[in-house]
Design a protein around this motif. Structure first.
Motif, PDB file in Angstrom:
ATOM      1  N   SER A  30      10.675  28.285  35.700  1.00  0.00           N
ATOM      2  CA  SER A  30      10.542  28.382  37.154  1.00  0.00           C
ATOM      3  C   SER A  30      10.860  27.058  37.840  1.00  0.00           C
ATOM      4  N   LEU A  31      10.578  25.937  37.166  1.00  0.00           N
ATOM      5  CA  LEU A  31      10.948  24.636  37.723  1.00  0.00           C
ATOM      6  C   LEU A  31      12.450  24.534  37.919  1.00  0.00           C
ATOM      7  N   LEU A  32      13.200  25.018  36.938  1.00  0.00           N
ATOM      8  CA  LEU A  32      14.655  24.955  37.040  1.00  0.00           C
ATOM      9  C   LEU A  32      15.169  25.853  38.160  1.00  0.00           C
ATOM     10  N   LEU A  37      14.897  23.037  45.807  1.00  0.00           N
ATOM     11  CA  LEU A  37      14.021  22.431  46.806  1.00  0.00           C
ATOM     12  C   LEU A  37      14.252  20.935  46.911  1.00  0.00           C
ATOM     13  N   LEU A  38      14.587  20.327  45.775  1.00  0.00           N
ATOM     14  CA  LEU A  38      14.837  18.885  45.776  1.00  0.00           C
ATOM     15  C   LEU A  38      16.272  18.563  46.161  1.00  0.00           C
ATOM     16  N   THR A  39      17.216  19.352  45.649  1.00  0.00           N
ATOM     17  CA  THR A  39      18.631  19.037  45.831  1.00  0.00           C
ATOM     18  C   THR A  39      19.167  19.508  47.166  1.00  0.00           C
ATOM     19  N   ALA A  40      19.057  20.821  47.412  1.00  0.00           N
ATOM     20  CA  ALA A  40      19.690  21.389  48.604  1.00  0.00           C
ATOM     21  C   ALA A  40      18.825  21.261  49.847  1.00  0.00           C
ATOM     22  N   GLN A  41      17.483  21.278  49.685  1.00  0.00           N
ATOM     23  CA  GLN A  41      16.617  21.300  50.851  1.00  0.00           C
ATOM     24  C   GLN A  41      15.884  19.983  51.076  1.00  0.00           C
ATOM     25  N   THR A  44      10.102  16.808  49.012  1.00  0.00           N
ATOM     26  CA  THR A  44       9.536  15.791  48.150  1.00  0.00           C
ATOM     27  C   THR A  44       9.192  16.376  46.786  1.00  0.00           C
ATOM     28  N   PHE A  45       9.074  15.495  45.806  1.00  0.00           N
ATOM     29  CA  PHE A  45       8.773  15.947  44.450  1.00  0.00           C
ATOM     30  C   PHE A  45       7.355  16.524  44.366  1.00  0.00           C
ATOM     31  N   LEU A  46       6.412  15.980  45.139  1.00  0.00           N
ATOM     32  CA  LEU A  46       5.049  16.498  45.128  1.00  0.00           C
ATOM     33  C   LEU A  46       4.992  17.917  45.676  1.00  0.00           C
ATOM     34  N   LEU A  47       5.735  18.185  46.747  1.00  0.00           N
ATOM     35  CA  LEU A  47       5.783  19.536  47.293  1.00  0.00           C
ATOM     36  C   LEU A  47       6.460  20.479  46.312  1.00  0.00           C
ATOM     37  N   GLN A  50       3.906  21.320  43.795  1.00  0.00           N
ATOM     38  CA  GLN A  50       2.875  22.176  44.373  1.00  0.00           C
ATOM     39  C   GLN A  50       3.311  23.633  44.399  1.00  0.00           C
ATOM     40  N   ILE A  51       4.550  23.874  44.817  1.00  0.00           N
ATOM     41  CA  ILE A  51       5.039  25.250  44.897  1.00  0.00           C
ATOM     42  C   ILE A  51       5.134  25.883  43.510  1.00  0.00           C
ATOM     43  N   THR A  52       5.667  25.136  42.558  1.00  0.00           N
ATOM     44  CA  THR A  52       5.795  25.698  41.215  1.00  0.00           C
ATOM     45  C   THR A  52       4.439  25.839  40.534  1.00  0.00           C
ATOM     46  N   ALA A  53       3.490  24.939  40.842  1.00  0.00           N
ATOM     47  CA  ALA A  53       2.161  25.031  40.229  1.00  0.00           C
ATOM     48  C   ALA A  53       1.394  26.240  40.737  1.00  0.00           C
TER      49      ALA A  53
END
Length: 387
Positions: A30-32, A37-41, A44-47, A50-53
């Motif tokens: 699911s992270l992949l 979220l990090l690349t196209a949008q 932040t890494f924390l957000l 949070q979403i994947t967790a």
């Protein structure tokens, strides 16, 4: 009593390791999927974490029954390999004594799954929906740059001419081509991003809505002073969004507001969600009986157990897959209740009867692996030369 505690500890420790391993594997997948979220949008890494967790509780509940099946098969196979099953049988221990720790652990897993389905998952789903809505709002208010056309999803394009110092959007254009039969273009002088009960929306002011119907040469043009464009799921809606069935508590699913549009338009989804939450607690008990039925009888080291091991896992996996299919079907067809509850209950009842009367379970015969004749000759010649 000592042997029951010993078997329980061995199986529980294996269950924890397998559950953590499988959950991490699925979570990494699911992270992949959410790496955009990090690349196209530009989040932040924390957000991102949070979403994947927030998906982890659902992953654990889905993986737990299968992890228990693997742990039970592993511990039984280990007991057989160490000849402990033979010792127990010689000491007069019955199959029910062997079944009791697995059945007790299965009940513990079932209660944990049921508790998570009824109380934990709805809250996690609501929090995830609110977070995703905030992310999408951030995409519009922060990531989309003035003067650029941004495709937030296929067929949905946003553009703004400029952004004021207070965050107001100027010269907004929204083009929705997701429905090829009706293409909608919204043009507004200004707009702003709002949050309403955790749901992101765009409020546009002083503009026009242009709708072009398929097969018509003229377009419909509507002037508006204010127009709310819901961006929580990138669809044009009015009013506060209704929570999805997965985000609702069990009380809301069992006793919904039958006059609400959310229920009348999604009756099948409500039924499927109810049965999915309750049925997940049945499978660990069925898997405990399957494991003991196939691997609980003592065998000598000369008797192969690969067929029993493979058959037990294949049967458990098949029951779980059929149950998942039944959950997807039961929203439209009531006969799918047999797939969800009938098959696991039949396996439990049939397995107990077979254990009671010592009836052997059918086993899938696996092809035996034999060395080629030239390898055998080579090995014999090598042994002869060495001697």
């Amino acid at each position: 009593m000592l042997i029951s505690r010993y078997i329980f500890r061995q199986t529980a420790s294996a269950l924890i390791m397998i559950l953590v391993s499988l959950t991490l594997i699925v979570w990494l997948t699911s992270l992949l999927r959410e790496i955009k979220l990090l690349t196209a949008q530009g989040q932040t890494f924390l957000l991102f974490l949070q979403i994947t967790a927030l998906a982890i509780p659902n992953l654990i509940v889905t993986v737990a029954p299968v992890a228990f099946l693997i742990a039970a098969l592993h511990s039984l196979n280990r007991l057989s390999g160490d000849s402990e099953l033979i010792v127990l049988s010689a000491a007069g221990s019955s199959v029910w004594r062997l079944l009791s720790p697995y059945l007790f652990l299965a009940v513990v897993v079932s209660m944990c799954v049921l508790t998570a389905n009824l109380f934990v998952l709805p809250k996690a789903a609501r929090l995830l929906g609110d977070t995703v809505s905030q992310v999408r709002a951030d995409v519009l208010s922060q990531v989309i740059q003035p003067g650029e056309f941004s495709d937030l999803e296929p067929g949905l394009t946003f553009h703004m001419r400029a952004k004021s110092d207070d965050g107001e959007l100027l010269g907004v254009v929204v083009r929705d081509e997701r429905d090829p039969k009706s293409v909608t273009t919204v043009i507004a002088e200004r707009g702003q991003i709002l949050q309403d009960e955790g749901r992101a929306s765009m409020m546009l002011h002083d503009g026009k809505i242009i709708r072009q119907q398929d097969g018509k040469t003229t377009a419909q043009i509507v002037d508006f002073t204010s127009y709310g464009f819901d961006i929580g799921d990138f669809s044009a809606k009015q009013g506060v969004r209704e929570r999805k069935p997965r985000e609702r508590d069990i009380g809301e699913l069992l006793y919904p507001d039958k006059e609400s549009a959310a229920y009348t338009n999604n009756k099948g989804s409500f039924r499927s969600e109810i049965h999915e939450r309750f049925s997940g607690a049945i499978y660990p008990i069925a898997f405990a009986i399957i494991a003991v039925l196939y691997l609980g009888r003592p065998k000598t080291t000369r008797e192969g157990r690969a067929g029993n091991l493979f058959t037990a896992f294949a049967l458990g996996a098949a029951i779980r897959i059929v149950g998942i299919a039944g959950v997807n079907i039961v929203g439209k067809k009531a006969w799918a209740l047999g797939l969800i509850y009938g098959i696991p209950v039949a396996v439990i009842a049939g397995g107990l009867v077979m254990l009671r009367y010592d009836i052997g379970a059918p086993v899938i015969a696996l092809p035996s692996l034999r060395l080629p004749s030239f390898l055998k000759r080579g090995g014999s010649a090598s042994a002869a030369s060495a001697s």
